[in-house]
Design a protein around this motif. Structure first.
Motif, mmCIF file in Angstrom:
data_model
loop_
_atom_site.group_PDB
_atom_site.id
_atom_site.type_symbol
_atom_site.label_atom_id
_atom_site.label_comp_id
_atom_site.label_asym_id
_atom_site.label_seq_id
_atom_site.Cartn_x
_atom_site.Cartn_y
_atom_site.Cartn_z
ATOM 1 N N UNK A 1 0.858 -1.492 0.193
ATOM 2 C CA UNK A 1 0.063 -0.131 -0.399
ATOM 3 C C UNK A 1 0.894 0.996 0.010
ATOM 4 N N UNK A 2 1.717 1.259 1.479
ATOM 5 C CA UNK A 2 2.765 2.384 0.982
ATOM 6 C C UNK A 2 3.455 2.704 -0.156
ATOM 7 N N UNK A 3 4.294 1.042 -1.056
ATOM 8 C CA UNK A 3 4.237 1.522 -2.374
ATOM 9 C C UNK A 3 3.846 2.462 -3.655
ATOM 10 N N UNK A 4 2.189 1.827 -3.041
ATOM 11 C CA UNK A 4 1.195 2.322 -4.504
ATOM 12 C C UNK A 4 1.382 4.359 -4.404
ATOM 13 N N UNK A 5 1.564 4.423 -2.499
ATOM 14 C CA UNK A 5 1.278 5.935 -2.095
ATOM 15 C C UNK A 5 1.852 7.078 -2.483
ATOM 16 N N UNK A 6 3.536 6.638 -2.953
ATOM 17 C CA UNK A 6 4.598 7.180 -2.706
ATOM 18 C C UNK A 6 4.896 7.758 -5.027
ATOM 19 N N UNK A 7 4.880 8.826 -4.870
ATOM 20 C CA UNK A 7 5.070 9.098 -6.359
ATOM 21 C C UNK A 7 6.681 9.232 -6.344
ATOM 22 N N UNK A 8 7.250 9.297 -6.107
ATOM 23 C CA UNK A 8 9.353 9.177 -6.350
ATOM 24 C C UNK A 8 9.227 7.522 -7.027
ATOM 25 N N UNK A 9 9.645 7.308 -7.780
ATOM 26 C CA UNK A 9 10.219 6.393 -9.097
ATOM 27 C C UNK A 9 10.957 5.629 -7.866
ATOM 28 N N UNK A 10 12.067 5.857 -7.743
ATOM 29 C CA UNK A 10 12.903 5.570 -6.941
ATOM 30 C C UNK A 10 12.757 4.690 -5.981
ATOM 31 N N UNK A 11 12.472 5.639 -4.681
ATOM 32 C CA UNK A 11 11.778 5.388 -3.665
ATOM 33 C C UNK A 11 10.486 4.584 -3.793
ATOM 34 N N UNK A 12 9.986 4.035 -4.789
ATOM 35 C CA UNK A 12 8.668 3.293 -5.034
ATOM 36 C C UNK A 12 9.309 1.757 -5.236
ATOM 37 N N UNK A 13 10.589 2.404 -6.057
ATOM 38 C CA UNK A 13 11.660 0.312 -5.927
ATOM 39 C C UNK A 13 11.842 -0.034 -4.915
#
Length: 269
Positions: A53-65
């Motif tokens: 859920x947290x990964x889907x909410x972040x906008x930064x691609x690097x942070x998502x990865x």
């Protein structure tokens, strides 16, 4: 024109050099803010579902990865732990089962255990209808589900030890590597014991091992918070609780004349 000795001028610097005016006061440096904790530390208490859920909410691609990579690593660790979890409930046994289900079971090493530590086994002796025994049984069931690497077994007290008086109930006998590590006698006789108190004692005696990634679930954390003791030292203190740290392969029959004495009950298997 009045001179300001605190001004930062070449003239004042020359006067300070010859000691005509005192050195200018230096302002204390503003301390740097503490460094931010690493991302892994911030994410350590999150479950894989919460990480998704947290990964889907972040906008930064690097942070998502990074979050997704950490989630996959955590999921793999949990699958590995689930494979190692062999128990997860309380197993009722009879006297004839004791050697196989307790002593011998504690000698079995877990898969991947290079240290040969054996298995923690907790044998719970109880009697229905005794409030402290009934309450402790609830705690034992909770801990058995919470620590599936440890084997929890239960047996009626006087079916295990002949003529065991109610004053000794409940008892918990802790095994590892085929040896008795400790005994808890009349647990909760002097006061109402809490779940986390029994959990702490079993951790201290090596019956259970600390869990990874922040420990209890959200629901279990809430339960522990509701039952938190005002005196942490009380976790391991009970005037009516007798413990025995001797190493012995079997519990032998007591020769004590007085059933209410402070000696430990022992019997041959």
């Amino acid at each position: 024109m009045a001179m300001n000795p605190n001004e930062d001028t070449e003239f004042n610097d020359a006067l300070r050099k010859f000691g005509i005016i005192p050195p200018r006061e230096t302002k204390p440096e503003t301390p740097s803010p503490p460094p931010s904790p690493p991302l892994e530390e911030l994410l350590d208490d999150f479950t894989p579902d919460e990480l998704r859920v947290l990964g889907d909410e972040v906008a930064d691609d690097d942070l998502h990865r990074k979050i997704e990579s950490f989630r996959r690593q955590r999921s793999a660790e949990e699958r590995k732990e689930q494979k190692r979890a062999r128990f997860g409930r309380v197993y009722p046994i009879g006297r004839d089962d004791y050697t196989r289900e307790v002593t011998e079971a504690s000698q079995v090493d877990e898969d991947g255990d290079d240290q040969g530590r054996g298995t923690g086994v907790v044998c719970f002796l109880y009697k229905d209808g005794i409030p402290r025994s009934d309450r402790t049984f609830e705690h034992v069931r909770t801990l058995a589900a919470r620590y599936p690497h440890t084997k929890f077994v239960s047996i009626v007290g006087d079916k295990c030890i002949a003529d065991l008086p109610d004053s000794r109930i409940p008892m918990l006998i802790i095994y590892r590597k085929g040896e008795v590590r400790n005994q808890l006698v009349a647990w909760g006789a002097d006061r109402e014991m809490r779940l986390e108190e029994l959990e702490t004692v079993l951790l201290l005696y090596g019956a259970i091992e600390p869990r990874k990634h922040g420990g209890c679930s959200r629901e279990q954390d809430a339960e522990s918070d509701d039952e938190e003791s005002d005196d942490p030292s009380a976790y391991t203190r009970s005037t009516a609780t007798s413990t025995n740290a001797r190493s012995a392969r079997n519990i032998r029959k007591s020769t004590a004349k007085d059933n209410d004495s402070d000696s430990d009950f022992e019997f041959d298997m």
